[in-house]
Design a protein around this motif. Structure first.
Motif, PDB file in Angstrom:
ATOM      1  N   ILE A   1      67.224  33.904  35.786  1.00 43.47           N
ATOM      2  CA  ILE A   1      65.788  34.093  35.535  1.00 43.47           C
ATOM      3  C   ILE A   1      65.436  33.956  34.050  1.00 43.47           C
ATOM      4  N   GLU A   2      66.353  34.309  33.165  1.00 42.86           N
ATOM      5  CA  GLU A   2      66.071  34.213  31.733  1.00 42.86           C
ATOM      6  C   GLU A   2      65.900  32.755  31.305  1.00 42.86           C
ATOM      7  N   ILE A   3      66.690  31.876  31.867  1.00 40.76           N
ATOM      8  CA  ILE A   3      66.543  30.454  31.532  1.00 40.76           C
ATOM      9  C   ILE A   3      65.252  29.917  32.143  1.00 40.76           C
ATOM     10  N   ILE A   4      64.928  30.351  33.356  1.00 41.68           N
ATOM     11  CA  ILE A   4      63.677  29.925  33.990  1.00 41.68           C
ATOM     12  C   ILE A   4      62.477  30.383  33.171  1.00 41.68           C
ATOM     13  N   ARG A   5      62.552  31.575  32.584  1.00 46.08           N
ATOM     14  CA  ARG A   5      61.445  32.059  31.724  1.00 46.08           C
ATOM     15  C   ARG A   5      61.190  31.080  30.575  1.00 46.08           C
ATOM     16  N   GLN A   6      62.249  30.416  30.111  1.00 43.05           N
ATOM     17  CA  GLN A   6      62.121  29.479  28.998  1.00 43.05           C
ATOM     18  C   GLN A   6      61.643  28.104  29.443  1.00 43.05           C
ATOM     19  N   ILE A   7      62.188  27.600  30.540  1.00 39.21           N
ATOM     20  CA  ILE A   7      61.895  26.205  30.903  1.00 39.21           C
ATOM     21  C   ILE A   7      60.794  26.050  31.945  1.00 39.21           C
ATOM     22  N   ALA A   8      60.542  27.079  32.754  1.00 39.62           N
ATOM     23  CA  ALA A   8      59.491  26.987  33.781  1.00 39.62           C
ATOM     24  C   ALA A   8      58.886  28.371  34.026  1.00 39.62           C
ATOM     25  N   PRO A   9      58.213  28.918  33.032  1.00 42.15           N
ATOM     26  CA  PRO A   9      57.688  30.282  33.162  1.00 42.15           C
ATOM     27  C   PRO A   9      56.730  30.464  34.341  1.00 42.15           C
ATOM     28  N   ASN A  10      56.089  29.403  34.781  1.00 45.70           N
ATOM     29  CA  ASN A  10      55.179  29.492  35.918  1.00 45.70           C
ATOM     30  C   ASN A  10      55.897  29.751  37.251  1.00 45.70           C
ATOM     31  N   GLN A  11      57.231  29.616  37.283  1.00 44.52           N
ATOM     32  CA  GLN A  11      57.987  29.830  38.514  1.00 44.52           C
ATOM     33  C   GLN A  11      58.644  31.205  38.601  1.00 44.52           C
ATOM     34  N   VAL A  12      58.575  31.981  37.540  1.00 50.17           N
ATOM     35  CA  VAL A  12      59.255  33.280  37.497  1.00 50.17           C
ATOM     36  C   VAL A  12      58.774  34.194  38.618  1.00 50.17           C
ATOM     37  N   GLU A  13      57.475  34.316  38.772  1.00 51.12           N
ATOM     38  CA  GLU A  13      56.921  35.227  39.777  1.00 51.12           C
ATOM     39  C   GLU A  13      57.379  34.846  41.190  1.00 51.12           C
ATOM     40  N   GLN A  14      57.376  33.561  41.498  1.00 51.70           N
ATOM     41  CA  GLN A  14      57.815  33.105  42.819  1.00 51.70           C
ATOM     42  C   GLN A  14      59.305  33.353  43.028  1.00 51.70           C
ATOM     43  N   LEU A  15      60.111  33.149  41.988  1.00 48.34           N
ATOM     44  CA  LEU A  15      61.551  33.398  42.114  1.00 48.34           C
ATOM     45  C   LEU A  15      61.836  34.869  42.371  1.00 48.34           C
ATOM     46  N   VAL A  16      61.166  35.719  41.660  1.00 46.35           N
ATOM     47  CA  VAL A  16      61.359  37.158  41.840  1.00 46.35           C
ATOM     48  C   VAL A  16      60.951  37.560  43.256  1.00 46.35           C
ATOM     49  N   ALA A  17      59.884  36.951  43.767  1.00 46.79           N
ATOM     50  CA  ALA A  17      59.412  37.263  45.123  1.00 46.79           C
ATOM     51  C   ALA A  17      60.265  36.579  46.187  1.00 46.79           C
ATOM     52  N   GLY A  18      61.081  35.608  45.783  1.00 43.55           N
ATOM     53  CA  GLY A  18      61.903  34.887  46.752  1.00 43.55           C
ATOM     54  C   GLY A  18      61.100  33.934  47.610  1.00 43.55           C
ATOM     55  N   THR A  19      60.047  33.355  47.035  1.00 41.68           N
ATOM     56  CA  THR A  19      59.173  32.475  47.814  1.00 41.68           C
ATOM     57  C   THR A  19      59.168  31.045  47.294  1.00 41.68           C
ATOM     58  N   ILE A  20      60.173  30.655  46.553  1.00 46.12           N
ATOM     59  CA  ILE A  20      60.212  29.296  46.015  1.00 46.12           C
ATOM     60  C   ILE A  20      61.423  28.556  46.594  1.00 46.12           C
ATOM     61  N   GLY A  21      61.173  27.786  47.617  1.00 47.22           N
ATOM     62  CA  GLY A  21      62.232  26.991  48.239  1.00 47.22           C
ATOM     63  C   GLY A  21      63.411  27.825  48.678  1.00 47.22           C
ATOM     64  N   LYS A  22      64.593  27.367  48.311  1.00 45.80           N
ATOM     65  CA  LYS A  22      65.819  28.071  48.688  1.00 45.80           C
ATOM     66  C   LYS A  22      66.439  28.794  47.488  1.00 45.80           C
ATOM     67  N   HIS A  23      65.609  29.190  46.532  1.00 44.34           N
ATOM     68  CA  HIS A  23      66.081  29.870  45.331  1.00 44.34           C
ATOM     69  C   HIS A  23      65.535  31.290  45.247  1.00 44.34           C
ATOM     70  N   VAL A  24      66.259  32.121  44.509  1.00 42.55           N
ATOM     71  CA  VAL A  24      65.852  33.509  44.289  1.00 42.55           C
ATOM     72  C   VAL A  24      66.315  33.910  42.888  1.00 42.55           C
ATOM     73  N   ALA A  25      65.584  34.817  42.277  1.00 44.25           N
ATOM     74  CA  ALA A  25      65.963  35.290  40.944  1.00 44.25           C
ATOM     75  C   ALA A  25      67.309  36.015  41.008  1.00 44.25           C
ATOM     76  N   MET A  26      68.175  35.713  40.073  1.00 42.32           N
ATOM     77  CA  MET A  26      69.479  36.352  39.973  1.00 42.32           C
ATOM     78  C   MET A  26      69.294  37.781  39.444  1.00 42.32           C
TER      79      MET A  26
END
Length: 185
Positions: free
Chosen positions: A101-126
């Motif tokens: 998630i820390e790298i995602i905050r740097q390269i795609a901050p708009n996806q952080v919320e979805q990753l944390v919620a587990g609603t972005i494709g087949k990925h989830v925040a570590m």
């Protein structure tokens, strides 16, 4: 990243004098398994996310079977290892790939919320609750790599296998005097 290994592999092979014709002439068994794998992944991510776990299993096992049926081709054992690593981490996390998630905050901050919620494709925040994080998407590729990407060890192994297959298939050891007859004195 699979596309990257394929494209880079072809470009390097062509640069090394390889022939695209040699790649196109390869006889691979059960190509339909690749179509099945990507169709299932597309369907579960975009149409039926409720079936994510089962879809991941079907998709990745299809890819493993394809590699198994073609294991005599160069690089296919390496591809199998990469697929198996990704399957293992995803099964242990309910069908999702943990992402740093820390790298995602740097390269795609708009996806952080979805990753944390587990609603972005087949990925989830570590997190500390995700399993086998070492096998998750933790490697950040950036310049001079052609595009920014976050990949797993399994992705890297798979791409190495694809690259190796393409090199061995397209770049043949050809005699510099191919077609000529050498006479002994």
């Amino acid at each position: 990243m699979m596309n990257d290994g394929f494209i880079i592999g072809i470009l390097v092979a062509l640069f090394r004098g390889g022939k695209l014709r040699d790649l196109l002439d390869v006889k691979l068994n059960s190509l339909w398994l690749i179509v099945l794998a990507f169709t299932v992944q597309y369907a579960i991510i975009n149409l039926y996310p409720f079936y994510l776990f089962m879809g991941v299993i079907v998709s990745y096992f299809s890819l493993l079977l394809f590699c198994l049926f073609n294991r005599k081709q160069p690089g296919f054992y390496i591809m199998m290892a990469g697929i198996a690593m990704n399957l293992l981490v995803m099964i242990s996390n309910g069908g999702r790939m943990p992402v740093d998630i820390e790298i995602i905050r740097q390269i795609a901050p708009n996806q952080v919320e979805q990753l944390v919620a587990g609603t972005i494709g087949k990925h989830v925040a570590m997190t500390e609750q995700t399993n086998l994080n070492l096998l998750g998407d933790i490697f950040y590729l950036h310049a001079p790599y052609p595009r920014e990407a976050l990949v797993s060890l399994g992705d890297i192994l798979f791409s190495v296998g694809v690259f190796y297959f393409i090199q061995k298939t397209m770049v043949k050891r050809r005699s510099p005097i191919q077609g000529s007859v050498i006479h002994e004195v």
